[in-house]
Structures are given as structure tokens and as C-alpha cells.
Design a protein around this motif. Structure first.
Motif, PDB file in Angstrom:
ATOM      1  N   LEU A  43      47.647  -5.919  23.071  1.00  0.00           N
ATOM      2  CA  LEU A  43      48.507  -6.308  21.956  1.00  0.00           C
ATOM      3  C   LEU A  43      47.690  -6.717  20.736  1.00  0.00           C
ATOM      4  N   ALA A  44      46.619  -7.455  20.970  1.00  0.00           N
ATOM      5  CA  ALA A  44      45.777  -7.889  19.853  1.00  0.00           C
ATOM      6  C   ALA A  44      45.150  -6.686  19.150  1.00  0.00           C
ATOM      7  N   LEU A  45      44.732  -5.692  19.922  1.00  0.00           N
ATOM      8  CA  LEU A  45      44.165  -4.482  19.314  1.00  0.00           C
ATOM      9  C   LEU A  45      45.222  -3.708  18.529  1.00  0.00           C
ATOM     10  N   ILE A  46      46.454  -3.698  19.027  1.00  0.00           N
ATOM     11  CA  ILE A  46      47.533  -3.011  18.304  1.00  0.00           C
ATOM     12  C   ILE A  46      47.798  -3.708  16.970  1.00  0.00           C
ATOM     13  N   VAL A  47      47.904  -5.030  17.003  1.00  0.00           N
ATOM     14  CA  VAL A  47      48.132  -5.769  15.755  1.00  0.00           C
ATOM     15  C   VAL A  47      46.930  -5.620  14.816  1.00  0.00           C
ATOM     16  N   GLY A  48      45.723  -5.622  15.395  1.00  0.00           N
ATOM     17  CA  GLY A  48      44.539  -5.393  14.578  1.00  0.00           C
ATOM     18  C   GLY A  48      44.558  -4.021  13.924  1.00  0.00           C
ATOM     19  N   GLY A  49      45.045  -3.012  14.668  1.00  0.00           N
ATOM     20  CA  GLY A  49      45.167  -1.673  14.090  1.00  0.00           C
ATOM     21  C   GLY A  49      46.144  -1.647  12.929  1.00  0.00           C
ATOM     22  N   ILE A  50      47.245  -2.384  13.048  1.00  0.00           N
ATOM     23  CA  ILE A  50      48.215  -2.462  11.946  1.00  0.00           C
ATOM     24  C   ILE A  50      47.571  -3.089  10.716  1.00  0.00           C
ATOM     25  N   MET A  51      46.784  -4.122  10.923  1.00  0.00           N
ATOM     26  CA  MET A  51      46.117  -4.777   9.801  1.00  0.00           C
ATOM     27  C   MET A  51      45.079  -3.858   9.166  1.00  0.00           C
ATOM     28  N   ILE A  52      44.350  -3.111  10.004  1.00  0.00           N
ATOM     29  CA  ILE A  52      43.359  -2.169   9.472  1.00  0.00           C
ATOM     30  C   ILE A  52      44.039  -1.120   8.610  1.00  0.00           C
ATOM     31  N   ALA A  53      45.162  -0.585   9.111  1.00  0.00           N
ATOM     32  CA  ALA A  53      45.886   0.428   8.345  1.00  0.00           C
ATOM     33  C   ALA A  53      46.447  -0.144   7.045  1.00  0.00           C
ATOM     34  N   ALA A  54      46.939  -1.380   7.104  1.00  0.00           N
ATOM     35  CA  ALA A  54      47.551  -1.970   5.913  1.00  0.00           C
ATOM     36  C   ALA A  54      46.529  -2.266   4.823  1.00  0.00           C
ATOM     37  N   GLN A 366      32.164  -2.984  10.072  1.00  0.00           N
ATOM     38  CA  GLN A 366      31.994  -3.392   8.678  1.00  0.00           C
ATOM     39  C   GLN A 366      31.048  -2.451   7.941  1.00  0.00           C
ATOM     40  N   ALA A 367      29.954  -2.057   8.610  1.00  0.00           N
ATOM     41  CA  ALA A 367      28.963  -1.213   7.950  1.00  0.00           C
ATOM     42  C   ALA A 367      29.436   0.234   7.836  1.00  0.00           C
ATOM     43  N   GLY A 368      30.061   0.748   8.890  1.00  0.00           N
ATOM     44  CA  GLY A 368      30.421   2.163   8.905  1.00  0.00           C
ATOM     45  C   GLY A 368      31.759   2.483   8.277  1.00  0.00           C
ATOM     46  N   ILE A 371      35.352  -2.120   7.171  1.00  0.00           N
ATOM     47  CA  ILE A 371      36.416  -2.967   7.693  1.00  0.00           C
ATOM     48  C   ILE A 371      35.959  -4.423   7.587  1.00  0.00           C
ATOM     49  N   PRO A 372      36.773  -5.296   7.029  1.00  0.00           N
ATOM     50  CA  PRO A 372      36.349  -6.711   6.940  1.00  0.00           C
ATOM     51  C   PRO A 372      36.055  -7.288   8.321  1.00  0.00           C
ATOM     52  N   ILE A 373      34.963  -8.014   8.427  1.00  0.00           N
ATOM     53  CA  ILE A 373      34.584  -8.601   9.711  1.00  0.00           C
ATOM     54  C   ILE A 373      35.620  -9.623  10.173  1.00  0.00           C
ATOM     55  N   GLU A 374      36.415 -10.130   9.224  1.00  0.00           N
ATOM     56  CA  GLU A 374      37.446 -11.106   9.588  1.00  0.00           C
ATOM     57  C   GLU A 374      38.525 -10.493  10.469  1.00  0.00           C
ATOM     58  N   ILE A 375      38.663  -9.149  10.418  1.00  0.00           N
ATOM     59  CA  ILE A 375      39.655  -8.491  11.273  1.00  0.00           C
ATOM     60  C   ILE A 375      39.339  -8.765  12.743  1.00  0.00           C
ATOM     61  N   VAL A 376      38.063  -8.714  13.096  1.00  0.00           N
ATOM     62  CA  VAL A 376      37.659  -8.977  14.475  1.00  0.00           C
ATOM     63  C   VAL A 376      38.005 -10.417  14.858  1.00  0.00           C
ATOM     64  N   THR A 377      37.791 -11.340  13.935  1.00  0.00           N
ATOM     65  CA  THR A 377      38.138 -12.739  14.206  1.00  0.00           C
ATOM     66  C   THR A 377      39.639 -12.891  14.427  1.00  0.00           C
TER      67      THR A 377
END
Length: 432
Positions: A43-54, A366-368, A371-377
Motif C-alpha cells: 500500500l505504501a508503494l502504491i501511494v508513493g507511486g501516486i505521489m511520484i506521478a502527481a 533522486q539521481a536518475g 525524484i525527491p528523496i522525501e518521497i522515500v521518507t
């Protein structure tokens, strides 16, 4: 001529057939803690994916004409999310684009390096959880252990091997004693360990900061910076796979620590007393267990394990000298690791590796992929959120709920009992 009839059953209730073994196995899996932890990560990865896309610029640009060409938006979303998680995998597990196998597995070694202190500190927090205590003082215990191990490592001249062992023991003892203060205060005065450990974090931080600015203590000679000298080679953990990798002997130590904690909790009488106190301290006291001593012993062992994380930092990861930020937030991340691991030794070990992968792969994202590193947090925080809400996870994935099953069984039992009482009352009414 009389006819014989079979005796009527005592009640009109029909016995329900026992559930099949497959059904019991299914319920055991879907209602267990392990599946909740796995689904919390999903679930956390799914929500993280939504944030990455947004937050992706290409997705935002394509969404401007979504109704004209919706396929462009979907393709942009897929490229953003898949690109981020592929970078996460290649930065933490295996880099498919590396020219050699030795370079390809380097991300895995980085994951294990990041995971090493997380596992050690997580074990300490998990052990405290099993005793019914909340050790939130990982930062202070790591700092004190780092200071003790570091001072031995750069301040003494000892032979190779012996120097490393003495520095290691100094760090473990310092971490144990610092956590033991909280255990002793709880046992003797009833002081809450959360408040005590939080305050000890501040005490340790400012104490180490002062020592780092004071010549003759931890500050490097001839320097005005609040930093220690480099650790001597005789005290540094040796590399496990050669100088081209950062993985060091500390990883072997945390494997041994995991085995030790597993043995303590499952095979020793001390572990039985720990678990008894954690389940019900009043019942444990009635059974003859010295609850106060268990609090002290538990915090001593917990502090030593968290101290091992600090030792790993100064003798394995940062050997060129350290500052007051040597803990790097590991003391608080350990709480998340212990929660994800359900306070079990091997669960904590696996959770530490997962969070190590997040740390190693987050830099690659982040490098490649920018993506903000805060997404992982955020993903790490969401994992804790979902773990803390098992009913929410079960509802989202339509899993059977043990609480709901218990309520239904209790309701059915009461209904059956009421029907049985009513049936027994019928012959009495007829007789009257």
C-alpha cells in the motif's frame, strides 16, 4: 402395539462440521501479522507511486490535454512510476546496466551496509517492546556508544584484533549503561521510560557536542572543528568483500546479534520472563518473577544492541572521524523497523534490510529520475501508518478479520443459547 422412536436430541441444534484444513490455513495466513506487514509495504508503494506521478512534470504536462488524448497521460504516469521504482531496484538490489557482475551487485552491498545499523538498533527497540517498554532513546544510546568506541579507536594503541574488540566492548557497555538509567528509574521510581529516554537523548547530544568542541576529549588535536580524529586501522572493521565495497564486518555482528536475541526470547528462561512481563506484569509478579529486575536487564540488553549500531557507524561506515550527527536518525528509524518486524528478531532483520534498500535506492531515484528523496521518507512513514491500522489494510484487501469473526461467533453462540433455552421451555408450557 407400541412403536419405538429414536430418542430426540437434547437440543434442536445441528452440529456444524469443522472447517477444513485448507480453510484453517487460509485464515491463519490472512489473519496473521506477516501478511499485514507485507500488504502495508504494498500500500505504501502504491501511494508513493501516486505521489511520484502527481509531482512528475511530464505527467502534469500531459494531464493538461487529458480529455483530448488520455493515452498520453497514462503513458506518462507509467513511465514516471515504473522509472522511479526500477531506479529504486537498480540502486538497492541489482544494476542491470553495469558492465560487470561485480559492479552489478554493488547496490546490494550498499543496501546491506545501510541496513546494518538499522537492524542492530531495531533489535534493541524490539526487545524492549517485548518487555512492555518503549525505548525511544536510540539516539542518545548511539551517541554514547559512538563516543566510547571512537575514543578507544583513536585514542589507544593496541594490536590489531584486540583493538577492535576493546572498542566494540566499550561501545556496547556505554550504550547499555545509558539505557540502563531509564530501566533503573522505571524499576525504582516508576518513571516512564518514554520521558526518561527522550530527555537522555538531549543530554547525550549536548554532552557529546561539548566533548567534540573541547580539546583533549573527543576533538581532533590542532583542529577547531567539532569532529574527532580518524579511527586507527587496528580498530576499524575489516571489509567482507574487498575494498571496492563498503560492506564490513559489522554485518556479521548484526547477524550474530539477531541469532542471540532469537535465542534469548525463545530458548532461555530470561526470555520467558521478558515475555511474561511484557504480556502482564501483574501476573508475572504473582508468578514470582522480579519485574523490576526484568526492566533493568531488558534496558541494559536493549541499550547494548542500539549501541552496536553506533559502533558500526564509527568503526565501519564513518572511520575518518565523526560529529554529533553520527546517529543519522537511525535511533528513530529503528522504531519503524521494529514495528514493521512485529518485534520479532528475524522480522526485524528483514525489515532492516527493506529500509536499507529504501535508503540505498532512494539516492538512485533522486539521481536518475529526479525524484525527491522525501518521497522515500513518506513511503516509510506510510508503512508505519498502515501497520498501525490492521483493520484498514484488511478492509482494503477484503481479508477476513479475526475481530469480526469473533463477534460473529459470539453472536451466533448467544443466538443458539437463546434458541436452546426457548426449546427447553416448550415442554414445560405444555405440561402446565
Amino acid at each position: 402395539m407400541s412403536t419405538s422412536t429414536a430418542p430426540a436430541p437434547a437440543s434442536g441444534l445441528q452440529e456444524t462440521p469443522p472447517p477444513s484444513k485448507w480453510h484453517e490455513t487460509f485464515l491463519r495466513i490472512t489473519q496473521g501479522n506477516a501478511i499485514i506487514s507485507v500488504l502495508a509495504v504494498v500500500l505504501a508503494l502504491i501511494v508513493g507511486g501516486i505521489m511520484i506521478a502527481a509531482t512528475d512534470e511530464d505527467v502534469q504536462a500531459a494531464s493538461g490535454y487529458f480529455f483530448a488524448r488520455p493515452g498520453d497521460t497514462l503513458v506518462a504516469i507509467w513511465q514516471a512510476v515504473s522509472g522511479a521504482y526500477v531506479a529504486l531496484f537498480q540502486g538497492s538490489i541489482y544494476n542491470f546496466g553495469a558492465p560487470t557482475f561485480a559492479r552489478a551487485i554493488r547496490p546490494l552491498t550498499e543496501t546491506l551496509t545501510f541496513a546494518t545499523p538499522l537492524i542492530a538498533a531495531g533489535l534493541g527497540v524490539a526487545l524492549a517492546f517485548r518487555i512492555g517498554m518503549f525505548n525511544i532513546g536510540g539516539r542518545g544510546q548511539m551517541l554514547m556508544a559512538s563516543a566510547a568506541a571512537g575514543w578507544v579507536a583513536f585514542g589507544l594503541d593496541l594490536p590489531w584484533g584486540i583493538h577492535m574488540i576493546v572498542a566494540l566492548l566499550a561501545g556496547l557497555i556505554a550504550g547499555a549503561l545509558w539505557a540502563g538509567i531509564a530501566g533503573l528509574l522505571k524499576a525504582r521510581t516508576g518513571a516512564h521510560e518514554v520521558i526518561v529516554t527522550i530527555m537522555l537523548n538531549y543530554v547525550a547530544f549536548y554532552l557529546i557536542s561539548w566533548m567534540l568542541r573541547t580539546p583533549g576529549l573527543l576533538q581532533a588535536p590542532g583542529s577547531s572543528n567539532p569532529k574527532t580524529p580518524a579511527m586507527k586501522e587496528t580498530a576499524v572493521f575489516f571489509d567482507l568483500l574487498g575494498p571496492q565495497y563498503n560492506l564490513h564486518f559489522g554485518f556479521i555482528l548484526v547477524i550474530g546479534a539477531t541469532v542471540l536475541v532469537w535465542w534469548i526470547l525463545t530458548k532461555s528462561s530470561l526470555g520467558f520472563q521478558f515475555r511474561a512481563v511484557g504480556e502482564n506484569p501483574n501476573a508475572a509478579r504473582v508468578a514470582g518473577i522480579d519485574v523490576k529486575n526484568m526492566y533493568v536487564y531488558g534496558m541494559l540488553i536493549s541499550g547494548a544492541l542500539v549501541g552496536l549500531a553506533g559502533v558500526n557507524q564509527v568503526l565501519g561506515t564513518i572511520t575518518t572521524g565523526f560529529t554529533a550527527g553520527i546517529d543519522a536518525g537511525i535511533g528513530f528509524d529503528a522504531i519503524t523497523v521494529a514495528l514493521l518486524g512485529r518485534s520479532t528478531p528475524w522480522g526485524t532483520f528483514a525489515a532492516g534490510i527493506l529500509f536499507g534498500a529504501f535508503k540505498a535506492g532512494g539516492f538512485a531515484m533522486q539521481a536518475g529520475q529526479q525524484i525527491p528523496i522525501e518521497i522515500v521518507t513518506v513511503v516509510q512513514s506510510l508503512i508505519v501508518l498502515f501497520i498501525a491500522a490492521p483493520p484498514l489494510v484488511r478492509t482494503i484487501f477484503f481479508l477476513p478479520s479475526p475481530e469480526r469473526d469473533r463477534r460473529r461467533a459470539e453472536k451466533a453462540r448467544k443466538k443458539a443459547l437463546k434458541a436452546e433455552v426457548a426449546q427447553d421451555a416448550e415442554p414445560q408450557e405444555v405440561a402446565k
